[in-house]
Design a protein around this motif. Structure first.
Motif, short mmCIF file in Angstrom:
data_model
loop_
_atom_site.label_atom_id
_atom_site.label_comp_id
_atom_site.label_asym_id
_atom_site.label_seq_id
_atom_site.Cartn_x
_atom_site.Cartn_y
_atom_site.Cartn_z
N VAL A 208 0.86 -1.18 0.00
CA VAL A 208 0.00 0.00 0.00
C VAL A 208 0.90 1.24 0.00
O VAL A 208 1.82 1.35 0.80
CB VAL A 208 -0.92 0.00 1.25
CG1 VAL A 208 -1.77 1.26 1.30
CG2 VAL A 208 -1.80 -1.24 1.25
N GLY A 209 0.65 2.15 -0.94
CA GLY A 209 1.42 3.39 -1.00
C GLY A 209 2.78 3.26 -1.66
O GLY A 209 3.56 4.21 -1.64
N VAL A 210 3.07 2.11 -2.27
CA VAL A 210 4.37 1.91 -2.92
C VAL A 210 4.26 2.24 -4.42
O VAL A 210 3.31 1.80 -5.07
CB VAL A 210 4.86 0.45 -2.77
CG1 VAL A 210 6.20 0.24 -3.48
CG2 VAL A 210 4.97 0.06 -1.30
N SER A 211 5.18 3.04 -4.94
CA SER A 211 5.18 3.35 -6.38
C SER A 211 6.57 3.15 -6.96
O SER A 211 7.57 3.36 -6.28
CB SER A 211 4.84 4.82 -6.66
OG SER A 211 3.77 5.27 -5.91
N LYS A 212 6.58 2.81 -8.24
CA LYS A 212 7.83 2.79 -8.99
C LYS A 212 7.87 4.08 -9.80
O LYS A 212 6.94 4.37 -10.55
CB LYS A 212 7.86 1.57 -9.91
CG LYS A 212 9.16 1.42 -10.67
CD LYS A 212 9.13 0.11 -11.45
CE LYS A 212 10.44 -0.12 -12.18
NZ LYS A 212 10.44 -1.41 -12.90
N PHE A 272 5.72 -4.73 -10.69
CA PHE A 272 6.32 -5.12 -9.42
C PHE A 272 5.24 -5.72 -8.54
O PHE A 272 4.07 -5.78 -8.94
CB PHE A 272 7.06 -3.95 -8.74
CG PHE A 272 6.18 -2.86 -8.19
CD1 PHE A 272 5.84 -2.83 -6.85
CD2 PHE A 272 5.73 -1.83 -9.01
CE1 PHE A 272 5.04 -1.82 -6.33
CE2 PHE A 272 4.94 -0.80 -8.50
CZ PHE A 272 4.59 -0.80 -7.16
N TYR A 273 5.60 -6.18 -7.38
CA TYR A 273 4.70 -6.96 -6.53
C TYR A 273 3.83 -5.98 -5.74
O TYR A 273 4.03 -5.75 -4.56
CB TYR A 273 5.55 -7.84 -5.63
CG TYR A 273 4.83 -9.02 -5.02
CD1 TYR A 273 3.83 -9.70 -5.71
CD2 TYR A 273 5.19 -9.49 -3.77
CE1 TYR A 273 3.20 -10.79 -5.15
CE2 TYR A 273 4.56 -10.58 -3.19
CZ TYR A 273 3.56 -11.22 -3.91
OH TYR A 273 2.94 -12.30 -3.35
N ASP A 274 2.86 -5.39 -6.44
CA ASP A 274 2.01 -4.38 -5.81
C ASP A 274 0.77 -5.04 -5.18
O ASP A 274 0.63 -6.27 -5.19
CB ASP A 274 1.63 -3.28 -6.81
CG ASP A 274 0.90 -3.83 -8.04
OD1 ASP A 274 0.58 -5.04 -8.05
OD2 ASP A 274 0.67 -3.06 -8.98
N TYR A 275 -0.12 -4.21 -4.63
CA TYR A 275 -1.28 -4.75 -3.89
C TYR A 275 -2.13 -5.66 -4.77
O TYR A 275 -2.55 -6.74 -4.34
CB TYR A 275 -2.13 -3.58 -3.35
CG TYR A 275 -3.24 -4.04 -2.43
CD1 TYR A 275 -3.00 -4.22 -1.06
CD2 TYR A 275 -4.52 -4.30 -2.90
CE1 TYR A 275 -4.00 -4.65 -0.20
CE2 TYR A 275 -5.54 -4.73 -2.05
CZ TYR A 275 -5.27 -4.90 -0.70
OH TYR A 275 -6.27 -5.33 0.14
N GLU A 276 -2.36 -5.23 -6.02
CA GLU A 276 -3.19 -6.04 -6.94
C GLU A 276 -2.56 -7.41 -7.13
O GLU A 276 -3.24 -8.44 -7.11
CB GLU A 276 -3.35 -5.34 -8.29
CG GLU A 276 -4.40 -4.23 -8.30
CD GLU A 276 -3.96 -3.00 -7.51
OE1 GLU A 276 -2.73 -2.83 -7.27
OE2 GLU A 276 -4.83 -2.22 -7.10
N ALA A 277 -1.24 -7.40 -7.36
CA ALA A 277 -0.55 -8.67 -7.61
C ALA A 277 -0.61 -9.57 -6.37
O ALA A 277 -0.71 -10.79 -6.48
CB ALA A 277 0.90 -8.40 -8.00
N ASP A 283 -3.21 -13.98 -11.53
CA ASP A 283 -2.25 -14.35 -12.58
C ASP A 283 -1.01 -13.47 -12.58
O ASP A 283 -0.07 -13.70 -13.34
CB ASP A 283 -2.91 -14.24 -13.97
CG ASP A 283 -4.11 -15.17 -14.06
OD1 ASP A 283 -4.07 -16.24 -13.44
OD2 ASP A 283 -5.09 -14.80 -14.75
N ALA A 284 -1.04 -12.41 -11.78
CA ALA A 284 0.03 -11.42 -11.89
C ALA A 284 1.37 -11.94 -11.41
O ALA A 284 2.42 -11.61 -11.95
CB ALA A 284 -0.35 -10.16 -11.11
#
Ligand SMILES: Nc1ncnc2c1ncn2[C@@H]1O[C@H](COP(=O)(O)OP(=O)(O)OP(=O)(O)O)[C@@H](O)[C@H]1O
Ligand SMILES: [Mg+2]
Length: 375
Positions: A208-212, A272-277, A283-284
Motif C-alpha cells: 500500500v502506498g508503494v510506487s515505482k 512489481f509486486y504491488d497490492y493487486e498482484a 495471474d500477476a
C-alpha cells in the motif's frame, strides 16, 4: 523436522488466544490468516479463544469458525462488531480473560497460556500489541516490542541492517515537512539514486502506498501517496533482480536460528509486486517454492536471512525478503508477522523444508512458551 512437538507436555492442553483483524489496512488479510490457523491448529492439543479486533480497534470475542473469516473473491472477510468486549488479564499475576457480553454482563473466559497475534501492519506487527501483552504478562508468539517495532519501520530496519554489515539498497528518508522546507535539496538527494526509484511509506504493508518512479516529474505524486500512509517516506534505488524470500524460525532451546528453503516471487504480468498482484490478480505473480539457486548461493542467502533475523533481535518467526541480482544479495525487508494463510510464502517455504502447516503452528506456540533466554 526434528524438534517439532518435543516440548509438548503429554496430556496437558494449551489454551491459545488467537488475535486477528486489527486496525491496519491489512485487516482482511489477517482475517484470512486466522481462517487458516483456526482450520489447521492441532485440536488434540490446543484450545482456541478467537479474539477479533474490529477495524475501530475493539477486542471482540468471535466464533471459533474458520469459514466466517475465509477470503473469497466476492467479499473480503472482516471482524464484525458483535458488541462483545474481551478484557485482558487485569494484572501480570493473572492469565484470566473475561468478556463483556453484548448485554453488558461480564463472564469469565478462563485462563489462557499465551496469545497468538496474527496481525499485520501497524498496531499488530509493530510492537504495540506486543507491549500490551508484556504489560499484562501474557506470553505471545513472535518478536518482542523492539524487534517488531524496528522491523515494521523500513527506515530503521535499514539503519540497523547497514550497521550489521547487511547489504541494503541505497535510500533517502524524508517527511512532507522536510520536502516542503527545501524541495530542491531533497529532489537532488533522490536524483543521486538514479532512475528508477521505489517510493514507499516507512511503516505500511501489502505494498500500500508503494510506487515505482521512472521520471522525476512523478516523484512528488509518489511521495504524496506514500505520505498518505505514513509521515515518513523512503525513496530507494531500484534493484534489478529476482525477489527471493526465506522463512526464519528461532532455534529451539537457544540453538541456532533456522532458515527455510527459499521461495521466489515470479512476476508474470505486473511491473512489481504491488497490492493487486498480492491479493487481487491471481495471474500477476506466482509464488514458487522452493526456488532454484546454486548450492553456494543458497548457503549465502540462508546465512544472510539468519543474520537479518539475529541482528534485529527477532524471536519466533519472520520472513526475510531479498533481491538477488545474479551476483549479489540485497535485503529488501523483514516481516515479523508474515502472511500465514496455507498458501502464503512463509508456510510454503517451511512445507518445502519439512514442516507442515499444522506443525508450524504448533512449533510457533511451543517457541512462545519456551522460557525467555534473558529471563
Ligand atoms: N528497491 C527496490 N527494487 C526493486 N523492487 C522493489 C524495491 N522496493 C520495492 N520493490 C518492489 O515493490 C514491492 C513492495 O515493496 P516492499 O516489499 O518494500 O513493501 P511492502 O511489501 O508493502 O511491505 P510489507 O512486505 O511490509 O508488506 C516489492 O515486493 C518489490 O516487488
Ligand atoms: Mg514486501
Amino acid at each position: 523436522m526434528n524438534g517439532v512437538g518435543e516440548n509438548a507436555p503429554a496430556g496437558s492442553r494449551v489454551r491459545v488466544a488467537v488475535v486477528f483483524g486489527g486496525r491496519s489496512s491489512e485487516h482482511e488479510i489477517s482475517c484470512s490468516t486466522a481462517a487458516g490457523v483456526l482450520a489447521a491448529i492441532d485440536r488434540s492439543r490446543f484450545d482456541v479463544v478467537p479474539v477479533g479486533i474490529t477495524k475501530e480497534g475493539a477486542f471482540t470475542l468471535q466464533p471459533d469458525d474458520a469459514s466466517r473469516f475465509r477470503m473469497d473473491a466476492a467479499a473480503m472477510p472482516v471482524v464484525p462488531d458483535n458488541g462483545t468486549r474481551v478484557l485482558w488479564p487485569d494484572s501480570a499475576a493473572s492469565r484470566t480473560l473475561r468478556v463483556v457480553g453484548a448485554d453488558g454482563v461480564v463472564r469469565e473466559l478462563g485462563e489462557v497460556d499465551l496469545a497468538f497475534p496474527i496481525l499485520h501492519g501497524p498496531w499488530g506487527e509493530d510492537g504495540t500489541i506486543q507491549g500490551l501483552f508484556e504489560l499484562v504478562g501474557l506470553p505471545y508468539v513472535g518478536s518482542g516490542v523492539l524487534a517488531s517495532s524496528v522491523g515494521m519501520d523500513k527506515h530503521f530496519t535499514k539503519v540497523v541492517l547497514q550497521a550489521a554489515g547487511v547489504p541494503v539498497a541505497p535510500w533517502v528518508t524524508l517527511t512532507a515537512a522536510q520536502w516542503d522546507a527545501d524541495p530542491a535539496r531533497w529532489e537532488a538527494a533522490a536524483r543521486g539514486l538514479g532512475l528508477p526509484v521505489f517510493v514507499k511509506p516507512a511503516r505500511a504493508g501489502s505494498s500500500v502506498g508503494v510506487s515505482k518512479v521512472k521520471d522525476w516529474a512523478s516523484l512528488p505524486a509518489a511521495l504524496a501517496k506514500a505520505w498518505a500512509e505514513d509521515e515518513k517516506a523512503l525513496v530507494e534505488a531500484a534493484v534489478v533482480g529476482r525477489e527471493v524470500e526465506c522463512g526464519v524460525l528461532s532455534g529451539r532451546a537457544g540453538g541456532p536460528t533456522r532458515v527455510s528453503l527459499p521461495g521466489e516471487i515470479v512476476m508474470r504480468t505486473r511491473e512489481f509486486y504491488d497490492y493487486e498482484a498480492k491479493y487481487l490478480d491471481g495471474d500477476a505473480a506466482e509464488l514458487v517454492c522452493p526456488t532454484v539457486l546454486e548450492p553456494g548461493e543458497l548457503r549465502e542467502l540462508q546465512r544472510l536471512a539468519a543474520r537479518v533475523f539475529d541482528s534485529l533481535g527477532c524471536r519466533g518467526l519472520a520472513r526475510v525478503d531479498v533481491f538477488f541480482t545474479g551476483t549479489d544479495f540485497v535485503v529488501n525487508e523483514i516481516n515479523t508477522m508474515p502472511g500465514f494463510t496455507p498458501i502464503s510464502m512463509f508456510p510454503k517455504c517451511w512445507e518445502a523444508s519439512g514442516i507442515a502447516y499444522r506443525d508450524l503452528i504448533t512449533e510457533l506456540i511451543e517457541l512462545a512458551l519456551e522460557p525467555s533466554p534473558v529471563g
